[in-house]
Motif scaffolding. Structure first.
Motif, PDB file in Angstrom:
ATOM      1  N   ALA A  52       9.281  -9.582  -1.459  1.00 48.29           N
ATOM      2  CA  ALA A  52       9.142  -9.522  -2.920  1.00 48.29           C
ATOM      3  C   ALA A  52       7.716  -9.898  -3.308  1.00 48.29           C
ATOM      4  O   ALA A  52       7.147 -10.803  -2.725  1.00 48.29           O
ATOM      5  N   PRO A  53       7.165  -9.222  -4.274  1.00 44.88           N
ATOM      6  CA  PRO A  53       7.676  -8.073  -5.033  1.00 44.88           C
ATOM      7  C   PRO A  53       7.140  -6.738  -4.523  1.00 44.88           C
ATOM      8  O   PRO A  53       7.081  -5.778  -5.260  1.00 44.88           O
ATOM      9  N   LEU A  54       6.742  -6.681  -3.252  1.00 39.50           N
ATOM     10  CA  LEU A  54       6.113  -5.473  -2.739  1.00 39.50           C
ATOM     11  C   LEU A  54       7.092  -4.413  -2.244  1.00 39.50           C
ATOM     12  O   LEU A  54       7.061  -3.272  -2.708  1.00 39.50           O
ATOM     13  N   CYS A  55       7.924  -4.776  -1.275  1.00 40.02           N
ATOM     14  CA  CYS A  55       8.810  -3.758  -0.723  1.00 40.02           C
ATOM     15  C   CYS A  55      10.055  -4.381  -0.108  1.00 40.02           C
ATOM     16  O   CYS A  55      10.065  -5.564   0.240  1.00 40.02           O
ATOM     17  N   ALA A  56      11.062  -3.556  -0.023  1.00 36.98           N
ATOM     18  CA  ALA A  56      12.310  -3.933   0.638  1.00 36.98           C
ATOM     19  C   ALA A  56      12.672  -2.794   1.588  1.00 36.98           C
ATOM     20  O   ALA A  56      12.500  -1.622   1.257  1.00 36.98           O
ATOM     21  N   VAL A  57      13.136  -3.168   2.764  1.00 37.09           N
ATOM     22  CA  VAL A  57      13.608  -2.189   3.739  1.00 37.09           C
ATOM     23  C   VAL A  57      15.081  -2.489   3.982  1.00 37.09           C
ATOM     24  O   VAL A  57      15.434  -3.594   4.376  1.00 37.09           O
ATOM     25  N   TRP A  58      15.900  -1.504   3.699  1.00 32.42           N
ATOM     26  CA  TRP A  58      17.348  -1.647   3.825  1.00 32.42           C
ATOM     27  C   TRP A  58      17.837  -0.820   4.994  1.00 32.42           C
ATOM     28  O   TRP A  58      17.406   0.316   5.188  1.00 32.42           O
ATOM     29  N   LYS A  59      18.747  -1.368   5.753  1.00 33.59           N
ATOM     30  CA  LYS A  59      19.458  -0.591   6.766  1.00 33.59           C
ATOM     31  C   LYS A  59      20.863  -0.409   6.215  1.00 33.59           C
ATOM     32  O   LYS A  59      21.576  -1.385   5.993  1.00 33.59           O
ATOM     33  N   MET A  60      21.222   0.853   5.938  1.00 38.42           N
ATOM     34  CA  MET A  60      22.479   1.152   5.271  1.00 38.42           C
ATOM     35  C   MET A  60      23.311   2.130   6.072  1.00 38.42           C
ATOM     36  O   MET A  60      22.791   3.143   6.550  1.00 38.42           O
ATOM     37  N   ALA A  90       9.126  -1.598  12.507  1.00 44.82           N
ATOM     38  CA  ALA A  90       8.825  -0.293  13.090  1.00 44.82           C
ATOM     39  C   ALA A  90       9.014   0.831  12.077  1.00 44.82           C
ATOM     40  O   ALA A  90       8.238   1.791  12.050  1.00 44.82           O
ATOM     41  N   VAL A  91      10.023   0.704  11.218  1.00 51.26           N
ATOM     42  CA  VAL A  91      10.250   1.775  10.244  1.00 51.26           C
ATOM     43  C   VAL A  91       9.161   1.763   9.164  1.00 51.26           C
ATOM     44  O   VAL A  91       8.826   2.812   8.621  1.00 51.26           O
ATOM     45  N   MET A  92       8.573   0.611   8.900  1.00 58.02           N
ATOM     46  CA  MET A  92       7.438   0.581   7.971  1.00 58.02           C
ATOM     47  C   MET A  92       6.275   1.399   8.528  1.00 58.02           C
ATOM     48  O   MET A  92       5.638   2.158   7.804  1.00 58.02           O
ATOM     49  N   LYS A  93       6.024   1.255   9.816  1.00 56.34           N
ATOM     50  CA  LYS A  93       4.966   2.053  10.450  1.00 56.34           C
ATOM     51  C   LYS A  93       5.340   3.536  10.420  1.00 56.34           C
ATOM     52  O   LYS A  93       4.478   4.394  10.201  1.00 56.34           O
ATOM     53  N   GLY A 129      -1.183   0.301   2.771  1.00 55.81           N
ATOM     54  CA  GLY A 129      -0.634  -1.027   2.488  1.00 55.81           C
ATOM     55  C   GLY A 129       0.569  -1.351   3.351  1.00 55.81           C
ATOM     56  O   GLY A 129       0.706  -2.470   3.863  1.00 55.81           O
ATOM     57  N   LEU A 130       1.421  -0.380   3.539  1.00 55.12           N
ATOM     58  CA  LEU A 130       2.614  -0.563   4.360  1.00 55.12           C
ATOM     59  C   LEU A 130       2.235  -0.841   5.814  1.00 55.12           C
ATOM     60  O   LEU A 130       2.800  -1.719   6.456  1.00 55.12           O
ATOM     61  N   TYR A 131       1.257  -0.117   6.302  1.00 45.56           N
ATOM     62  CA  TYR A 131       0.809  -0.333   7.675  1.00 45.56           C
ATOM     63  C   TYR A 131       0.222  -1.740   7.829  1.00 45.56           C
ATOM     64  O   TYR A 131       0.499  -2.425   8.819  1.00 45.56           O
TER      65      TYR A 131
END
Length: 145
Positions: A52-60, A90-93, A129-131
């Motif tokens: 927070a508050p940049l990003c969230a990675v969900w595994k759904m 890894a998924v961000m990359k 930014g994500l990297y």
């Protein structure tokens, strides 16, 4: 909210703000999948990550039996099949790389369409930014190697 206002928040207020942000990201992730015809069933909390508050990675896991990574936050909401990466880091990359490729393709075909050029530039910015986030070892100290 200014930096001064943020620093004046109590810990409880910060926690409540982060919970609200996480809820909004979750709703955005669900909406994104639904727009793609994918109905989410459950979230795999132990693999999901929130910055927070940049990003969230969900595994759904979806009703179709497949599992997806979904990224939300101050960046384009996107998803990919779980086989693309073994972890949130890894998924961000993966998204970073995919967005670079997508931006290159858009720029190659944008011509004089400024909205397309702006979107491509947004993708490039967010990809970088994500990297950087994925490469920051301090953010991943609790991750299994």
């Amino acid at each position: 909210m200014s930096e001064q206002q943020q620093s004046e928040l109590t810990e409880e207020q910060k926690q409540q703000r982060d919970i609200q942000w996480q809820r909004e990201c979750f709703q955005n992730a669900q909406k994104h999948l639904a727009e793609k015809g994918i109905i989410p069933n459950t979230v795999i909390d132990k693999d999901s990550r929130f910055l927070a508050p940049l990003c969230a990675v969900w595994k759904m896991k979806a009703q179709n039996g497949k599992t997806y990574w979904v990224i939300t936050g101050q960046l384009p909401t996107d998803h990919v099949d779980v086989v693309a990466a073994t972890s949130a880091r890894a998924v961000m990359k993966h998204f970073s790389y995919q967005w670079q490729l997508k931006a290159d393709a858009i720029l190659a075909n944008a011509g004089h369409d400024q909205s397309q050029v702006q979107f491509a530039n947004l993708l490039i910015s967010r990809a970088h930014g994500l990297y950087d986030i994925a490469e920051n070892d301090q953010l991943w100290l609790n991750e299994a190697s």
